[in-house]
Design a protein around this motif. Sequence first.
Motif, mmCIF file in Angstrom:
data_model
loop_
_atom_site.group_PDB
_atom_site.id
_atom_site.type_symbol
_atom_site.label_atom_id
_atom_site.label_comp_id
_atom_site.label_asym_id
_atom_site.label_seq_id
_atom_site.Cartn_x
_atom_site.Cartn_y
_atom_site.Cartn_z
ATOM 1 N N LYS A 39 10.344 5.877 4.176
ATOM 2 C CA LYS A 39 11.640 6.556 4.158
ATOM 3 C C LYS A 39 12.584 5.932 3.122
ATOM 4 C CE LYS A 39 9.981 9.398 6.399
ATOM 5 N NZ LYS A 39 9.857 10.819 6.025
ATOM 6 N N GLU A 40 12.423 4.645 2.856
ATOM 7 C CA GLU A 40 13.185 4.027 1.769
ATOM 8 C C GLU A 40 12.805 4.653 0.441
ATOM 9 O OE1 GLU A 40 13.716 -0.480 3.712
ATOM 10 O OE2 GLU A 40 12.229 -0.107 2.129
ATOM 11 N N LEU A 41 11.515 4.813 0.209
ATOM 12 C CA LEU A 41 11.036 5.428 -1.033
ATOM 13 C C LEU A 41 11.482 6.882 -1.128
ATOM 14 C CD1 LEU A 41 7.420 3.964 -1.043
ATOM 15 C CD2 LEU A 41 9.234 3.392 -2.678
ATOM 16 N N GLU A 42 11.408 7.584 -0.034
ATOM 17 C CA GLU A 42 11.835 8.981 0.010
ATOM 18 C C GLU A 42 13.299 9.121 -0.409
ATOM 19 O OE1 GLU A 42 10.518 12.043 3.248
ATOM 20 O OE2 GLU A 42 12.407 11.149 3.935
ATOM 21 N N LYS A 43 14.132 8.233 0.114
ATOM 22 C CA LYS A 43 15.565 8.279 -0.190
ATOM 23 C C LYS A 43 15.844 7.849 -1.631
ATOM 24 C CE LYS A 43 20.039 6.649 1.540
ATOM 25 N NZ LYS A 43 20.720 5.822 2.597
ATOM 26 N N TYR A 59 0.833 -1.203 0.000
ATOM 27 C CA TYR A 59 0.000 0.000 0.000
ATOM 28 C C TYR A 59 0.873 1.260 0.000
ATOM 29 C CZ TYR A 59 -4.085 -2.814 1.578
ATOM 30 O OH TYR A 59 -5.109 -3.721 1.703
ATOM 31 N N VAL A 60 1.910 1.251 0.828
ATOM 32 C CA VAL A 60 2.800 2.410 0.902
ATOM 33 C C VAL A 60 3.372 2.723 -0.476
ATOM 34 C CG1 VAL A 60 4.919 3.340 1.924
ATOM 35 C CG2 VAL A 60 3.344 1.989 3.325
ATOM 36 N N ASP A 61 3.815 1.688 -1.178
ATOM 37 C CA ASP A 61 4.339 1.878 -2.537
ATOM 38 C C ASP A 61 3.267 2.477 -3.446
ATOM 39 O OD1 ASP A 61 6.624 0.710 -1.579
ATOM 40 O OD2 ASP A 61 6.557 -1.050 -2.877
ATOM 41 N N HIS A 88 13.944 8.026 -4.283
ATOM 42 C CA HIS A 88 13.399 8.908 -5.314
ATOM 43 C C HIS A 88 13.635 10.387 -5.033
ATOM 44 C CE1 HIS A 88 11.251 5.580 -7.325
ATOM 45 N NE2 HIS A 88 11.114 5.106 -6.094
ATOM 46 N N ASN A 89 14.285 10.672 -3.915
ATOM 47 C CA ASN A 89 14.607 12.055 -3.558
ATOM 48 C C ASN A 89 13.356 12.939 -3.584
ATOM 49 O OD1 ASN A 89 16.394 14.096 -2.757
ATOM 50 N ND2 ASN A 89 16.706 14.782 -4.870
ATOM 51 N N ARG A 90 12.293 12.403 -3.020
ATOM 52 C CA ARG A 90 11.021 13.134 -2.940
ATOM 53 C C ARG A 90 10.446 12.954 -1.541
ATOM 54 N NH1 ARG A 90 5.512 11.967 -4.010
ATOM 55 N NH2 ARG A 90 5.799 10.011 -5.138
ATOM 56 N N PRO A 91 10.071 14.030 -0.878
ATOM 57 C CA PRO A 91 9.549 13.912 0.492
ATOM 58 C C PRO A 91 8.321 13.006 0.568
ATOM 59 C CG PRO A 91 10.029 16.203 -0.040
ATOM 60 C CD PRO A 91 10.157 15.433 -1.321
ATOM 61 N N PHE A 92 8.308 12.163 1.576
ATOM 62 C CA PHE A 92 7.168 11.272 1.813
ATOM 63 C C PHE A 92 6.981 11.188 3.320
ATOM 64 C CE2 PHE A 92 5.134 6.909 0.759
ATOM 65 C CZ PHE A 92 3.914 7.516 0.511
ATOM 66 N N THR A 93 6.111 12.022 3.824
ATOM 67 C CA THR A 93 5.929 12.210 5.258
ATOM 68 C C THR A 93 5.025 11.131 5.846
ATOM 69 O OG1 THR A 93 6.178 14.596 4.972
ATOM 70 C CG2 THR A 93 5.145 13.841 7.021
ATOM 71 N N VAL A 94 5.355 10.682 7.038
ATOM 72 C CA VAL A 94 4.497 9.773 7.792
ATOM 73 C C VAL A 94 4.192 10.419 9.136
ATOM 74 C CG1 VAL A 94 4.286 7.524 8.911
ATOM 75 C CG2 VAL A 94 5.423 7.708 6.689
#
Length: 310
Positions: free
Chosen positions: A66-70, A25-27, A72-78
């Motif tokens: 945070k893996e996805l954020e790193k 789901y996160v993906d 793709h260099n795009r903020p992904f806040t939780v």
Amino acid sequence: MDIFTTMITPYTKNGEVDYDTACKYVDWYFENGLNGIFAVCQSSEIFKLTLEERVELNRRVYTRAKELEKQHNRPFTVVSSGHVSDSYEDQVKELNAVWASGTDALILITNRLDLNNEGDDVWIANCGKLLAALPDDVKLGLYECPHPYKRLVTPKILDWCLKTGKFYYMKDTCCDAAVIAKRCKQLKGSPFKLLNANCQTLLETMRNGAEGYCGIMCNFHPKLYAWLGENYAKEPEKADLVQSIIGLFGFTESLAYPLTAKYHMTLCGIPTENIARTRSSEAITDYDRSCMQQMKRMTDYVEKQLAEGK
């Protein structure tokens, strides 16, 4: 604009939390343009999850985000809650456990701070006591959770929260554009962001200062919300049309949610068991499934038109 989804909890056939599917789901949320997740919230069925399940679910969601954020260099806040207990001692335990498992902000459920709706002074006193038992570096937020009752914040409470310097997010569920406009004026210039949970008033409130959306319907058509958040000021006429679409679709919240969201995830290619802890599996009907299918066909079409600039 910050466009957040409320995280739903998948289960395995034997009723255990399906952490692997939760990470899928996160993906999906990320791939569909969202920039935030509200983890372990009411959509996650937090009142039916053990503390151990809440903490592990949050840890998995935060780690994957945070893996996805790193990557793709795009903020992904939780942002995360899990704040469900009545007693002060249990609230301290669960909030510290969720914070330690990883989150960008720890969300306090407003009715937990005034269990009997006794007034602002009681709320503020209870919140101050709770803050003293949390880490000094904690970042906080508020959630006007409807269960077991909706405890709306007041201007007095917002002023107090601002003075602490610890609050950064608020999931607003008042569903009143005029009230939200007043709240946004009060919060203007601060790092405290108001995210509207009500899709029918979303565009009006963003134009009046709300910082975005945090709600159920990003489990169904996140791309429409992501588009609106990015383009509402640049393309106002088209934004009005998108708002009309999401506003009408929002009335499907009255169907067998969160089972409808889990069925929709299956339609999107993430097989999900038809299991919830807040309602019977039989609650979702063929009518509900047909509505989800129709909504997906329509949103797929609208998303394609927007992607092509039409």
